[in-house]
Write a protein that holds these residues in place. Structure first.
Motif, PDB file in Angstrom:
ATOM      1  N   ASN A  19       8.540  10.033   4.654  1.00 20.35           N
ATOM      2  CA  ASN A  19       7.883  10.680   3.523  1.00 20.35           C
ATOM      3  C   ASN A  19       8.909  10.955   2.434  1.00 20.35           C
ATOM      4  N   ASN A  20       9.275   9.918   1.734  1.00 23.88           N
ATOM      5  CA  ASN A  20      10.276  10.025   0.690  1.00 23.88           C
ATOM      6  C   ASN A  20       9.568  10.023  -0.669  1.00 23.88           C
ATOM      7  N   TYR A  21       8.816  11.073  -0.924  1.00 23.32           N
ATOM      8  CA  TYR A  21       8.024  11.136  -2.150  1.00 23.32           C
ATOM      9  C   TYR A  21       8.880  11.426  -3.375  1.00 23.32           C
ATOM     10  N   ASN A  22      10.024  12.064  -3.175  1.00 23.55           N
ATOM     11  CA  ASN A  22      10.912  12.315  -4.311  1.00 23.55           C
ATOM     12  C   ASN A  22      11.418  11.008  -4.901  1.00 23.55           C
ATOM     13  N   LEU A  23      11.730  10.056  -4.049  1.00 24.32           N
ATOM     14  CA  LEU A  23      12.187   8.761  -4.531  1.00 24.32           C
ATOM     15  C   LEU A  23      11.066   8.028  -5.263  1.00 24.32           C
ATOM     16  N   TYR A  24       9.831   8.110  -4.753  1.00 21.18           N
ATOM     17  CA  TYR A  24       8.696   7.484  -5.432  1.00 21.18           C
ATOM     18  C   TYR A  24       8.500   8.096  -6.819  1.00 21.18           C
ATOM     19  N   MET A  25       8.559   9.423  -6.905  1.00 18.28           N
ATOM     20  CA  MET A  25       8.391  10.087  -8.202  1.00 18.28           C
ATOM     21  C   MET A  25       9.542   9.748  -9.148  1.00 18.28           C
ATOM     22  N   THR A  26      10.745   9.606  -8.620  1.00 12.56           N
ATOM     23  CA  THR A  26      11.891   9.249  -9.457  1.00 12.56           C
ATOM     24  C   THR A  26      11.744   7.840 -10.006  1.00 12.56           C
ATOM     25  N   PHE A  78      -7.614  -2.075   4.588  1.00 14.25           N
ATOM     26  CA  PHE A  78      -8.650  -1.609   3.667  1.00 14.25           C
ATOM     27  C   PHE A  78      -8.520  -0.134   3.305  1.00 14.25           C
ATOM     28  N   LEU A  79      -8.007   0.695   4.187  1.00 18.06           N
ATOM     29  CA  LEU A  79      -7.924   2.125   3.898  1.00 18.06           C
ATOM     30  C   LEU A  79      -6.542   2.566   3.412  1.00 18.06           C
ATOM     31  N   GLY A  80      -5.529   1.780   3.702  1.00 18.19           N
ATOM     32  CA  GLY A  80      -4.186   2.174   3.308  1.00 18.19           C
ATOM     33  C   GLY A  80      -3.604   1.332   2.201  1.00 18.19           C
ATOM     34  N   TYR A  81      -3.638   0.016   2.381  1.00 18.06           N
ATOM     35  CA  TYR A  81      -2.955  -0.868   1.448  1.00 18.06           C
ATOM     36  C   TYR A  81      -3.735  -1.100   0.159  1.00 18.06           C
ATOM     37  N   ILE A  82      -5.005  -1.453   0.273  1.00 18.37           N
ATOM     38  CA  ILE A  82      -5.812  -1.807  -0.912  1.00 18.37           C
ATOM     39  C   ILE A  82      -5.920  -0.642  -1.905  1.00 18.37           C
ATOM     40  N   PRO A  83      -6.283   0.592  -1.498  1.00 21.59           N
ATOM     41  CA  PRO A  83      -6.354   1.675  -2.491  1.00 21.59           C
ATOM     42  C   PRO A  83      -5.000   1.997  -3.127  1.00 21.59           C
ATOM     43  N   GLN A  84      -3.947   1.972  -2.321  1.00 16.46           N
ATOM     44  CA  GLN A  84      -2.627   2.266  -2.869  1.00 16.46           C
ATOM     45  C   GLN A  84      -2.202   1.207  -3.879  1.00 16.46           C
ATOM     46  N   MET A  85      -2.446  -0.059  -3.593  1.00 18.52           N
ATOM     47  CA  MET A  85      -2.064  -1.122  -4.512  1.00 18.52           C
ATOM     48  C   MET A  85      -2.930  -1.098  -5.765  1.00 18.52           C
ATOM     49  N   LEU A  86      -4.216  -0.761  -5.631  1.00 14.56           N
ATOM     50  CA  LEU A  86      -5.071  -0.662  -6.818  1.00 14.56           C
ATOM     51  C   LEU A  86      -4.603   0.457  -7.749  1.00 14.56           C
ATOM     52  N   ILE A  87      -4.224   1.582  -7.175  1.00 17.84           N
ATOM     53  CA  ILE A  87      -3.713   2.685  -7.991  1.00 17.84           C
ATOM     54  C   ILE A  87      -2.427   2.270  -8.707  1.00 17.84           C
ATOM     55  N   VAL A 137      -0.770   9.171 -11.609  1.00 14.62           N
ATOM     56  CA  VAL A 137       0.351   9.466 -10.710  1.00 14.62           C
ATOM     57  C   VAL A 137      -0.024  10.580  -9.741  1.00 14.62           C
ATOM     58  N   THR A 138      -0.779  11.573 -10.208  1.00 19.69           N
ATOM     59  CA  THR A 138      -1.230  12.651  -9.323  1.00 19.69           C
ATOM     60  C   THR A 138      -2.174  12.117  -8.246  1.00 19.69           C
ATOM     61  N   ILE A 139      -3.092  11.236  -8.624  1.00 19.52           N
ATOM     62  CA  ILE A 139      -3.991  10.620  -7.644  1.00 19.52           C
ATOM     63  C   ILE A 139      -3.198   9.789  -6.641  1.00 19.52           C
ATOM     64  N   SER A 140      -2.200   9.065  -7.128  1.00 18.63           N
ATOM     65  CA  SER A 140      -1.366   8.253  -6.248  1.00 18.63           C
ATOM     66  C   SER A 140      -0.603   9.119  -5.249  1.00 18.63           C
ATOM     67  N   MET A 141      -0.036  10.202  -5.712  1.00 19.93           N
ATOM     68  CA  MET A 141       0.696  11.093  -4.801  1.00 19.93           C
ATOM     69  C   MET A 141      -0.250  11.786  -3.816  1.00 19.93           C
ATOM     70  N   ALA A 142      -1.422  12.185  -4.285  1.00 25.02           N
ATOM     71  CA  ALA A 142      -2.389  12.808  -3.385  1.00 25.02           C
ATOM     72  C   ALA A 142      -2.840  11.810  -2.316  1.00 25.02           C
ATOM     73  N   PHE A 143      -3.024  10.564  -2.688  1.00 23.24           N
ATOM     74  CA  PHE A 143      -3.396   9.542  -1.709  1.00 23.24           C
ATOM     75  C   PHE A 143      -2.280   9.334  -0.692  1.00 23.24           C
ATOM     76  N   LYS A 144      -1.045   9.294  -1.167  1.00 22.30           N
ATOM     77  CA  LYS A 144       0.086   9.088  -0.257  1.00 22.30           C
ATOM     78  C   LYS A 144       0.260  10.269   0.699  1.00 22.30           C
ATOM     79  N   VAL A 145       0.020  11.483   0.198  1.00 19.44           N
ATOM     80  CA  VAL A 145       0.228  12.666   1.037  1.00 19.44           C
ATOM     81  C   VAL A 145      -0.918  12.877   2.001  1.00 19.44           C
ATOM     82  N   TYR A 146      -2.161  12.803   1.520  1.00 22.35           N
ATOM     83  CA  TYR A 146      -3.297  13.198   2.338  1.00 22.35           C
ATOM     84  C   TYR A 146      -3.978  12.043   3.074  1.00 22.35           C
ATOM     85  N   ALA A 147      -3.971  10.853   2.520  1.00 21.00           N
ATOM     86  CA  ALA A 147      -4.695   9.753   3.160  1.00 21.00           C
ATOM     87  C   ALA A 147      -3.815   8.921   4.078  1.00 21.00           C
ATOM     88  N   LEU A 148      -2.558   8.759   3.740  1.00 25.65           N
ATOM     89  CA  LEU A 148      -1.698   7.889   4.560  1.00 25.65           C
ATOM     90  C   LEU A 148      -1.004   8.636   5.629  1.00 25.65           C
TER      91      LEU A 148
END
Length: 148
Positions: A19-26, A78-87, A137-148
């Motif tokens: 869970n390296n979200y700081n690097l993603y945000m950077t 379908f639940l992890g890769y496709i939504p994240q790539m679409l965002i 970006v907020t939707i992307s981070m929320a998806f990474k934190v709560y869905a994945l």
């Protein structure tokens, strides 16, 4: 060395998700800042095209690296890769539209037309899209934190 760099950048380390979200945000923040900063000049069209190309290469490498580390399953796809790539693709599309339009506007005002540079109009345009970018970006981070 390249594999270790990819493991660090694309959030995967030894077949375990980190869970390296700081690097993603950077990385996302630097991408947004560079695109909007470079778009303030007339040479921004060429530099932003290169930045958009490099972001596409990053998404491609992340996809290849994601599927080589993990075994394929339909739920993951379908639940992890496709939504994240679409965002991510929506984010790249919106940022590229903003930066290329601003660069083209600066080019036409500087060399083609005799208009006065209206910075108030451009700042309002940028601020409208910065709000949209922050929502994505907020939707992307929320998806990474709560869905994945």
């Amino acid at each position: 060395n390249l594999i270790n760099l990819c493991k660090y950048i694309f959030f995967y380390k030894d077949n375990e998700i980190t869970n390296n979200y700081n690097l993603y945000m950077t990385i996302t923040g630097v991408y947004i800042f560079l695109s909007l900063f470079i778009s303030t000049s007339f040479l921004g069209i060429f530099f932003n095209s290169f930045i958009i190309f490099s972001k596409g290469i990053q998404l491609t490498l992340a996809t290849i690296f994601y599927f080589t580390l993990n075994e394929f399953s339909m739920g993951m796809f379908f639940l992890g890769y496709i939504p994240q790539m679409l965002i991510e693709l929506i984010l790249v599309y919106v940022i590229s539209i903003i930066s290329l339009r601003l660069s083209l506007n600066c080019l036409t005002i500087s060399f083609i037309t005799r208009e006065v540079f209206n910075s108030r109009k451009i700042i309002n345009y940028v601020l409208d899209y910065v709000i949209i970018i922050l929502i994505i970006v907020t939707i992307s981070m929320a998806f990474k934190v709560y869905a994945l």
